[in-house]
Design a protein around this motif. Structure first.
Motif, PDB file in Angstrom:
ATOM      1  N   UNK A  95      -3.861   0.823  -2.257  1.00 35.59           N
ATOM      2  CA  UNK A  95      -3.834   0.817  -0.718  1.00 35.59           C
ATOM      3  C   UNK A  95      -5.263   0.070  -0.286  1.00 35.59           C
ATOM      4  N   UNK A  96      -6.458   0.207  -0.891  1.00 37.24           N
ATOM      5  CA  UNK A  96      -7.585  -0.553  -0.514  1.00 37.24           C
ATOM      6  C   UNK A  96      -7.344  -2.019  -0.564  1.00 37.24           C
ATOM      7  N   UNK A  97      -7.254  -2.667   0.691  1.00 35.92           N
ATOM      8  CA  UNK A  97      -7.215  -4.047   0.758  1.00 35.92           C
ATOM      9  C   UNK A  97      -7.997  -4.878  -0.115  1.00 35.92           C
ATOM     10  N   UNK A  98      -9.103  -4.724  -0.203  1.00 32.60           N
ATOM     11  CA  UNK A  98     -10.080  -5.297  -1.198  1.00 32.60           C
ATOM     12  C   UNK A  98      -9.845  -5.296  -2.360  1.00 32.60           C
ATOM     13  N   UNK A  99      -9.686  -3.911  -3.016  1.00 30.17           N
ATOM     14  CA  UNK A  99      -9.255  -3.721  -4.429  1.00 30.17           C
ATOM     15  C   UNK A  99      -7.791  -4.463  -4.689  1.00 30.17           C
ATOM     16  N   UNK A 100      -6.895  -4.228  -3.713  1.00 32.49           N
ATOM     17  CA  UNK A 100      -5.626  -4.979  -4.073  1.00 32.49           C
ATOM     18  C   UNK A 100      -5.528  -6.584  -4.350  1.00 32.49           C
ATOM     19  N   UNK A 101      -6.583  -7.137  -3.166  1.00 31.27           N
ATOM     20  CA  UNK A 101      -6.702  -8.483  -3.368  1.00 31.27           C
ATOM     21  C   UNK A 101      -7.336  -8.967  -4.680  1.00 31.27           C
ATOM     22  N   UNK A 102      -8.243  -8.144  -5.177  1.00 34.47           N
ATOM     23  CA  UNK A 102      -9.039  -8.452  -6.418  1.00 34.47           C
ATOM     24  C   UNK A 102      -7.899  -8.402  -7.553  1.00 34.47           C
ATOM     25  N   UNK A 103      -7.266  -7.224  -7.704  1.00 36.48           N
ATOM     26  CA  UNK A 103      -6.316  -6.947  -8.487  1.00 36.48           C
ATOM     27  C   UNK A 103      -5.171  -8.180  -8.762  1.00 36.48           C
ATOM     28  N   UNK A 104      -4.660  -8.531  -7.443  1.00 30.90           N
ATOM     29  CA  UNK A 104      -3.756  -9.635  -7.395  1.00 30.90           C
ATOM     30  C   UNK A 104      -4.206 -10.918  -8.055  1.00 30.90           C
TER      31      UNK A 104
ATOM     32  N   UNK B 151       0.566  -1.291   0.059  1.00 32.33           N
ATOM     33  CA  UNK B 151      -0.223  -0.250  -0.045  1.00 32.33           C
ATOM     34  C   UNK B 151       0.799   1.227   0.062  1.00 32.33           C
ATOM     35  N   UNK B 152       0.595   1.953  -1.085  1.00 27.58           N
ATOM     36  CA  UNK B 152       1.596   3.180  -1.330  1.00 27.58           C
ATOM     37  C   UNK B 152       2.916   3.303  -1.410  1.00 27.58           C
ATOM     38  N   UNK B 153       3.282   2.021  -1.643  1.00 30.14           N
ATOM     39  CA  UNK B 153       4.901   1.628  -1.860  1.00 30.14           C
ATOM     40  C   UNK B 153       5.357   0.302  -2.576  1.00 30.14           C
ATOM     41  N   UNK B 154       6.343   0.332  -2.977  1.00 31.04           N
ATOM     42  CA  UNK B 154       7.013  -0.900  -3.381  1.00 31.04           C
ATOM     43  C   UNK B 154       8.304  -1.202  -3.422  1.00 31.04           C
TER      44      UNK B 154
END
Length: 391
Positions: free
Chosen positions: A352-361, A202-205
């Motif tokens: 950043x959004x955990x749900x969006x991040x999980x869906x995208x992954x 979230x916000x970094x890599x």
């Protein structure tokens, strides 16, 4: 031919400047390079040379020398920040035959280019600061201390703070992107495989890949931040600040960050692609014309492509103005696409959004399993491009 016997001055002894100097000298140009630093230092550490950049190095006769110490990339692995789990893998073995992707230490590449340039007759003058350039035939340069110099052609390969670009474009202010980046090199004590790992959070890599035969690891860590004042490559930071910013990362990240003893920090700024790349007896190259963000690993590759195309265009036409116009026409659309693609990667890595991040992954992982070849082919426009034939 247009290049043979002509006096060319290149500003900047970076990858693009030295590459262009070498390409012009090999075509008979009388080339000198002005570099403001008193030594060619190891600023920047690791870079990724993708197949499009390796083709230029091959054409310059340096491909085998660069390959000798540079690990061949097997894959780009996108990973979840919390546990280091692989989300999706871009298998570079699926690239077309002959497409070679390498992890290179910048100092090794600069050293190879500088040695080859000197052997080709290029004069490299260190500690020569240029304060101004006046286009013309000849073009004129104002040097520190009041000295002046002239050249049939002056090439500004002097980076984002180019002294030549404002002459062609007028004053321009860069926009801070809201991101900063740390860069460090550590020993490879974790047996990092020959792949680029992008640890997305979230916000970094954080990106890691091996260098120098696998003996070292290059780290680039990017964090979103509200404010920044300076721009450049040489701002030292406390390694503990880097570790604190990525404290929530798991997998191999804590071990790598724990090994960091010194780290540089810089702000990422957005510069527009120059509208004018050339004038009477002058031309821009690389970051001076089109700075790019580091999210597609193409800065050095675009500079190498520019170097080859500029030299080839000058060699193919007796009319210098027509040659420079052809150079810009061949390069501008491509670099604009690269820059746009690099900017597009930033938000994908920083969800950043955990749900969006999980869906995208999950979506990326599914695509990687169902159609791995399609993912690699999606980069054909970039990696399969061959400027050594185009120009």
């Amino acid at each position: 031919m247009s290049v043979s016997g002509r006096a060319v001055t290149v500003l900047g002894a970076g990858i693009g400047g030295l590459g262009c100097a070498l390409a012009l000298a090999r075509r008979g140009g009388r080339v000198r390079v002005f570099e403001q630093s008193r030594e060619i230092a190891e600023v920047g550490a690791g870079i990724q040379i993708s197949p499009n950049g390796m083709r230029v190095l091959d054409a310059l006769g340096l491909g085998d020398e660069v390959r000798a110490g540079a690990p061949r990339a097997r894959a780009v692995s996108l990973r979840n920040h919390a546990d280091g789990r692989e989300v999706v893998r871009l298998d570079l073995a699926r690239l077309a035959p002959g497409q070679d992707y390498r992890f290179v230490h910048r100092a090794d590449l600069i050293g190879a280019l500088a040695t080859a340039a000197r052997e080709a007759g290029v004069e490299i003058r260190l500690g020569r600061r240029v304060h101004g350039v006046e286009p013309g035939r000849p073009a004129r340069l104002r040097l520190a201390g009041g000295a002046t110099a002239e050249a049939d052609l002056v090439i500004g390969a002097d980076g984002v703070h180019s002294v030549l670009r404002p002459v062609l474009e007028g004053p321009q202010k860069a926009r801070f992107t809201g991101q900063v980046a740390w860069r460090a090199v550590i020993d490879n004590d974790i047996d990092h495989p020959p792949e680029a790992r992008v640890h997305m959070g979230p916000g970094r890599h954080l990106v890691s890949y091996p260098l120098r035969g696998g003996a070292a690891i290059n780290l680039v860590a990017v964090e979103e931040r509200a404010a920044w004042t300076a721009e450049g490559w040489d701002h030292a930071d406390d390694p503990d600040a880097l570790r604190a910013a990525f404290a929530g990362f798991g997998g191999r990240v804590p071990a790598m960050l724990g090994a960091v003893e010194s780290v540089g920090l810089w702000g990422l700024h957005r510069h527009p692609v120059a509208g004018r790349w050339h004038g009477a007896g002058v031309a821009l190259l690389g970051d001076a014309a089109h700075p790019t963000l580091p999210f597609l690993a193409q800065g050095a590759n675009m500079a190498l492509e520019d170097a080859w195309v500029l030299a080839a265009c000058l060699d193919a036409r007796d009319d210098t103005d027509a040659a420079l116009a052809r150079y810009q026409a061949l390069r501008r659309k491509r670099v604009a696409r690269v820059i746009a693609a690099a900017e597009g990667n930033a938000w994908k890595y920083h969800l950043r959004n955990p749900l969006i991040r999980r869906s995208a992954h999950l979506a990326m992982g599914l695509l990687g399993r169902v159609s791995p070849g399609r993912m690699v082919r999606g980069f054909d426009w970039l990696y399969a491009h061959d400027v050594t034939r185009e120009a």
